[in-house]
Design a protein around this motif. Structure first.
Motif, PDB file in Angstrom:
ATOM      1  N   GLY A   1       0.840  -1.188   0.000  1.00 29.35           N
ATOM      2  CA  GLY A   1       0.000   0.000   0.000  1.00 29.35           C
ATOM      3  C   GLY A   1       0.875   1.239   0.000  1.00 29.35           C
ATOM      4  O   GLY A   1       1.956   1.239   0.602  1.00 29.35           O
ATOM      5  N   HIS A   2       0.454   2.257  -0.712  1.00 32.63           N
ATOM      6  CA  HIS A   2       1.197   3.515  -0.630  1.00 32.63           C
ATOM      7  C   HIS A   2       0.285   4.704  -0.874  1.00 32.63           C
ATOM      8  O   HIS A   2      -0.772   4.571  -1.496  1.00 32.63           O
ATOM      9  N   LEU A   3       0.732   5.801  -0.325  1.00 27.12           N
ATOM     10  CA  LEU A   3      -0.026   7.044  -0.439  1.00 27.12           C
ATOM     11  C   LEU A   3       0.861   8.003  -1.236  1.00 27.12           C
ATOM     12  O   LEU A   3       2.074   8.042  -1.024  1.00 27.12           O
ATOM     13  N   ILE A   4       0.260   8.711  -2.172  1.00 27.16           N
ATOM     14  CA  ILE A   4       1.064   9.660  -2.965  1.00 27.16           C
ATOM     15  C   ILE A   4       0.415  11.037  -2.894  1.00 27.16           C
ATOM     16  O   ILE A   4      -0.797  11.182  -3.119  1.00 27.16           O
ATOM     17  N   VAL A   5       1.235  12.037  -2.571  1.00 29.44           N
ATOM     18  CA  VAL A   5       0.800  13.432  -2.626  1.00 29.44           C
ATOM     19  C   VAL A   5       1.670  14.108  -3.686  1.00 29.44           C
ATOM     20  O   VAL A   5       2.892  14.050  -3.622  1.00 29.44           O
TER      21      VAL A   5
ATOM     22  N   TRP B   1       6.581   5.312 -17.731  1.00 24.48           N
ATOM     23  CA  TRP B   1       5.687   4.165 -18.005  1.00 24.48           C
ATOM     24  C   TRP B   1       6.265   2.872 -17.459  1.00 24.48           C
ATOM     25  O   TRP B   1       7.446   2.583 -17.647  1.00 24.48           O
ATOM     26  N   HIS B   2       5.402   2.075 -16.821  1.00 25.39           N
ATOM     27  CA  HIS B   2       5.852   0.788 -16.285  1.00 25.39           C
ATOM     28  C   HIS B   2       4.663  -0.142 -16.044  1.00 25.39           C
ATOM     29  O   HIS B   2       3.515   0.303 -15.990  1.00 25.39           O
ATOM     30  N   GLN B   3       4.978  -1.437 -15.896  1.00 23.29           N
ATOM     31  CA  GLN B   3       4.038  -2.397 -15.321  1.00 23.29           C
ATOM     32  C   GLN B   3       4.470  -2.570 -13.873  1.00 23.29           C
ATOM     33  O   GLN B   3       5.634  -2.339 -13.546  1.00 23.29           O
ATOM     34  N   ASP B   4       3.583  -2.999 -13.012  1.00 26.40           N
ATOM     35  CA  ASP B   4       3.965  -3.221 -11.619  1.00 26.40           C
ATOM     36  C   ASP B   4       4.745  -4.530 -11.473  1.00 26.40           C
ATOM     37  O   ASP B   4       4.719  -5.373 -12.365  1.00 26.40           O
ATOM     38  N   SER B   5       5.419  -4.654 -10.339  1.00 28.96           N
ATOM     39  CA  SER B   5       6.013  -5.909  -9.843  1.00 28.96           C
ATOM     40  C   SER B   5       7.447  -6.180 -10.254  1.00 28.96           C
ATOM     41  O   SER B   5       7.957  -7.289 -10.013  1.00 28.96           O
TER      42      SER B   5
ATOM     43  N   LEU C   1      -3.615  -6.637  -8.353  1.00 32.26           N
ATOM     44  CA  LEU C   1      -4.180  -5.396  -8.888  1.00 32.26           C
ATOM     45  C   LEU C   1      -4.097  -4.332  -7.807  1.00 32.26           C
ATOM     46  O   LEU C   1      -3.876  -4.652  -6.633  1.00 32.26           O
ATOM     47  N   LYS C   2      -4.239  -3.096  -8.225  1.00 33.11           N
ATOM     48  CA  LYS C   2      -4.306  -2.015  -7.228  1.00 33.11           C
ATOM     49  C   LYS C   2      -5.645  -1.312  -7.339  1.00 33.11           C
ATOM     50  O   LYS C   2      -6.213  -1.222  -8.436  1.00 33.11           O
ATOM     51  N   VAL C   3      -6.097  -0.825  -6.197  1.00 37.38           N
ATOM     52  CA  VAL C   3      -7.251   0.069  -6.166  1.00 37.38           C
ATOM     53  C   VAL C   3      -6.720   1.421  -5.715  1.00 37.38           C
ATOM     54  O   VAL C   3      -6.117   1.530  -4.644  1.00 37.38           O
TER      55      VAL C   3
ATOM     56  N   ASN D   1      -2.213  13.684 -13.155  1.00 36.99           N
ATOM     57  CA  ASN D   1      -3.092  12.525 -13.351  1.00 36.99           C
ATOM     58  C   ASN D   1      -2.326  11.210 -13.439  1.00 36.99           C
ATOM     59  O   ASN D   1      -1.174  11.176 -13.859  1.00 36.99           O
ATOM     60  N   PHE D   2      -3.038  10.151 -13.066  1.00 38.48           N
ATOM     61  CA  PHE D   2      -2.621   8.784 -13.327  1.00 38.48           C
ATOM     62  C   PHE D   2      -2.901   8.561 -14.822  1.00 38.48           C
ATOM     63  O   PHE D   2      -3.984   8.883 -15.308  1.00 38.48           O
ATOM     64  N   TRP D   3      -1.897   8.063 -15.564  1.00 42.17           N
ATOM     65  CA  TRP D   3      -2.072   7.809 -17.006  1.00 42.17           C
ATOM     66  C   TRP D   3      -2.000   6.309 -17.274  1.00 42.17           C
ATOM     67  O   TRP D   3      -1.256   5.588 -16.590  1.00 42.17           O
TER      68      TRP D   3
ATOM     69  N   PHE E   1      -9.597   0.767 -10.252  1.00 41.70           N
ATOM     70  CA  PHE E   1      -8.940  -0.546 -10.218  1.00 41.70           C
ATOM     71  C   PHE E   1      -8.009  -0.620 -11.417  1.00 41.70           C
ATOM     72  O   PHE E   1      -8.423  -0.283 -12.530  1.00 41.70           O
ATOM     73  N   PHE E   2      -6.781  -1.102 -11.206  1.00 45.01           N
ATOM     74  CA  PHE E   2      -5.967  -1.400 -12.389  1.00 45.01           C
ATOM     75  C   PHE E   2      -5.163  -2.678 -12.207  1.00 45.01           C
ATOM     76  O   PHE E   2      -4.624  -2.957 -11.144  1.00 45.01           O
ATOM     77  N   ASP E   3      -5.149  -3.438 -13.282  1.00 44.99           N
ATOM     78  CA  ASP E   3      -4.397  -4.683 -13.394  1.00 44.99           C
ATOM     79  C   ASP E   3      -2.914  -4.334 -13.296  1.00 44.99           C
ATOM     80  O   ASP E   3      -2.466  -3.353 -13.908  1.00 44.99           O
TER      81      ASP E   3
ATOM     82  N   TRP F   1       0.135  -1.001 -18.517  1.00 45.63           N
ATOM     83  CA  TRP F   1       1.203   0.008 -18.601  1.00 45.63           C
ATOM     84  C   TRP F   1       0.623   1.325 -18.106  1.00 45.63           C
ATOM     85  O   TRP F   1      -0.403   1.798 -18.621  1.00 45.63           O
ATOM     86  N   HIS F   2       1.274   1.895 -17.089  1.00 50.99           N
ATOM     87  CA  HIS F   2       0.723   3.079 -16.431  1.00 50.99           C
ATOM     88  C   HIS F   2       1.854   3.968 -15.912  1.00 50.99           C
ATOM     89  O   HIS F   2       3.014   3.532 -15.853  1.00 50.99           O
ATOM     90  N   THR F   3       1.488   5.148 -15.498  1.00 53.23           N
ATOM     91  CA  THR F   3       2.497   6.079 -14.983  1.00 53.23           C
ATOM     92  C   THR F   3       1.847   7.218 -14.203  1.00 53.23           C
ATOM     93  O   THR F   3       0.668   7.540 -14.417  1.00 53.23           O
ATOM     94  N   ALA F   4       2.637   7.816 -13.343  1.00 50.96           N
ATOM     95  CA  ALA F   4       2.260   9.101 -12.753  1.00 50.96           C
ATOM     96  C   ALA F   4       2.619  10.180 -13.777  1.00 50.96           C
ATOM     97  O   ALA F   4       3.284   9.899 -14.778  1.00 50.96           O
ATOM     98  N   SER F   5       2.186  11.397 -13.546  1.00 47.80           N
ATOM     99  CA  SER F   5       2.557  12.503 -14.454  1.00 47.80           C
ATOM    100  C   SER F   5       2.771  13.763 -13.614  1.00 47.80           C
ATOM    101  O   SER F   5       2.305  13.834 -12.473  1.00 47.80           O
TER     102      SER F   5
ATOM    103  N   THR G   1      -3.125  20.366  -5.477  1.00 44.01           N
ATOM    104  CA  THR G   1      -2.291  19.243  -5.000  1.00 44.01           C
ATOM    105  C   THR G   1      -3.054  17.928  -5.146  1.00 44.01           C
ATOM    106  O   THR G   1      -4.214  17.826  -4.739  1.00 44.01           O
ATOM    107  N   ARG G   2      -2.388  16.950  -5.758  1.00 50.56           N
ATOM    108  CA  ARG G   2      -3.053  15.652  -5.979  1.00 50.56           C
ATOM    109  C   ARG G   2      -2.811  14.707  -4.793  1.00 50.56           C
ATOM    110  O   ARG G   2      -1.679  14.592  -4.296  1.00 50.56           O
ATOM    111  N   LYS G   3      -3.863  14.029  -4.354  1.00 46.72           N
ATOM    112  CA  LYS G   3      -3.750  13.087  -3.221  1.00 46.72           C
ATOM    113  C   LYS G   3      -4.457  11.777  -3.583  1.00 46.72           C
ATOM    114  O   LYS G   3      -5.655  11.788  -3.908  1.00 46.72           O
TER     115      LYS G   3
ATOM    116  N   LEU H   1      -4.662   7.354  -2.591  1.00 50.01           N
ATOM    117  CA  LEU H   1      -4.302   6.197  -1.752  1.00 50.01           C
ATOM    118  C   LEU H   1      -4.326   4.940  -2.617  1.00 50.01           C
ATOM    119  O   LEU H   1      -5.330   4.678  -3.288  1.00 50.01           O
ATOM    120  N   PHE H   2      -3.237   4.177  -2.613  1.00 47.30           N
ATOM    121  CA  PHE H   2      -3.144   2.974  -3.446  1.00 47.30           C
ATOM    122  C   PHE H   2      -3.150   1.731  -2.557  1.00 47.30           C
ATOM    123  O   PHE H   2      -2.316   1.609  -1.645  1.00 47.30           O
ATOM    124  N   TYR H   3      -4.059   0.794  -2.843  1.00 43.08           N
ATOM    125  CA  TYR H   3      -4.159  -0.476  -2.116  1.00 43.08           C
ATOM    126  C   TYR H   3      -3.864  -1.610  -3.094  1.00 43.08           C
ATOM    127  O   TYR H   3      -4.611  -1.801  -4.064  1.00 43.08           O
TER     128      TYR H   3
HETATM  129  O1  LIG Z   1       1.030   8.136  -8.924  1.00 37.52           O
HETATM  130  C1  LIG Z   1       0.529   7.600  -9.906  1.00 37.52           C
HETATM  131  O2  LIG Z   1      -0.393   8.118 -10.542  1.00 37.52           O
HETATM  132  C2  LIG Z   1       1.053   6.259 -10.376  1.00 37.52           C
HETATM  133  C3  LIG Z   1       1.272   5.281  -9.277  1.00 37.52           C
HETATM  134  C4  LIG Z   1       1.926   4.036  -9.763  1.00 37.52           C
HETATM  135  O3  LIG Z   1       2.616   4.013 -10.752  1.00 37.52           O
HETATM  136  C5  LIG Z   1       1.743   2.779  -9.041  1.00 37.52           C
HETATM  137  O4  LIG Z   1       1.052   2.738  -8.015  1.00 37.52           O
HETATM  138  O5  LIG Z   1       2.273   1.746  -9.506  1.00 37.52           O
END
Ligand SMILES: O=C(O)CCC(=O)C(=O)O
Length: 280
Positions: free
Chosen positions: A101-105, A120-124, A141-143, A157-159, A195-197, A201-205, A212-214, A216-218
């Motif tokens: 789990g992680h929190l991003i601000v 850009w990345h896949q998780d894990s 997966l993450k929520v 945004n989450f991309w 929800f994302f698998d 392929w995803h990324t922060a931006s 300010t963006r807040k 919570l990732f589970y």
């Molecule tokens: O902060 C974001 O929008 C992306 C977070 C992310 O890449 C992740 O949780 O794997």
């Protein structure tokens, strides 16, 4: 509210949601959190952010704060949230727990908008290198619970590239300029659960706005996957009900992560009684 009685099955994964997630690797549930929940969770997040700023966090850089569940009972309450967990087990089944789990601000970057390729990345991590198969296995997966308003682009945004969860590689734009073909910002209002698998392929931006963006990732995965952060949640076990305790990584012994007994996985027992089709 935690998983108690069958009332939570009104939030079970629908066929349309299942199809959407399988097809795109993504599922957005608007208003998963009430405005009151968003306000309370934002206050808990702001408290952590203020502490980290006081410890020297750069006010223009993103705060990545893992292992946040023990910081507030409000964060722990979402681990087995009745509106969301039924959809998680609808996708992954019952032998699951919160492995990460992680929190991003993401504060305003203070930088002008540019067109550099995002991260850009896949998780894990090494899982994607060391596990032989095509397509890669889903595993987790993450929520992501959005607390701030990212319903407009440019707000950190989450991309994602929808549908890319079945790809082993991502063709990036040349010279680190621009985003891959098909990439889109996820436009999420406060209270939305995304929800994302893990393979998507995803990324922060960068956050080019003044909001300010807040988030919570589970991260939920199978019980035989190791934790991906310290996950110091043992102190929460005594006051947790059996299903939350399972989600918080409790188990009888190591073998039970692979060949669970009923004691290891109270969620399976609960499903046998309340949603037998999901107990197999
Ligand atoms: O902060 C974001 O929008 C992306 C977070 C992310 O890449 C992740 O949780 O794997």
């Amino acid at each position: 509210m935690a998983i108690r009685d069958a009332a939570c099955l009104q939030y079970a994964l629908t066929e349309a949601e299942c199809t959407e997630f399988n097809k795109t690797g993504l599922l957005m549930i608007e208003d998963a959190l009430s405005p009151e929940q968003v306000t309370a969770l934002t206050a808990a997040t702001d408290k952590i952010y203020a502490q980290q700023l006081a410890k020297g966090q750069d006010p223009h850089k993103s705060l990545f704060y893992p292992n946040f569940i023990p910081d507030s009972p409000l964060f722990a309450d979402l681990v087995d949230y009745e509106k969301i967990l039924p959809k998680v087990w609808g996708i992954l089944g019952w032998n699951i727990y919160l492995y990460h789990g992680h929190l991003i601000v993401t504060p305003p970057s203070g930088q002008p908008e540019d067109n550099k390729t995002f991260g850009w990345h896949q998780d894990s991590g090494r899982v994607n290198v060391e596990m032989e198969s095509h397509p890669r296995p889903r595993l987790s997966l993450k929520v992501a619970y959005f607390l701030s308003d990212t319903s407009q682009p440019g707000r950190g945004n989450f991309w994602v590239v929808p549908g890319s969860h079945l790809w082993d590689t991502l063709e990036r734009a040349p010279d680190s300029v621009g985003q891959p073909e098909g990439a889109i910002p996820v436009l999420a209002k406060p209270g939305t659960a995304v929800f994302f698998d893990r393979r998507l392929w995803h990324t922060a931006s960068p956050n080019w706005s003044d909001v300010t963006r807040k988030v919570l990732f589970y991260g939920y995965g199978y019980r035989w996957i190791r934790t991906k952060d310290d996950m110091t949640v043992e102190d929460l076990w005594p006051q947790s009900d059996p299903i939350r305790k399972q989600m918080l990584g409790w188990g009888v012994n190591c073998n039970g992560h692979y060949s669970p007994t009923d004691e290891d996985v109270p969620l399976r027992t609960w499903l046998r009684e309340n949603q037998p089709t999901a107990a197999a």
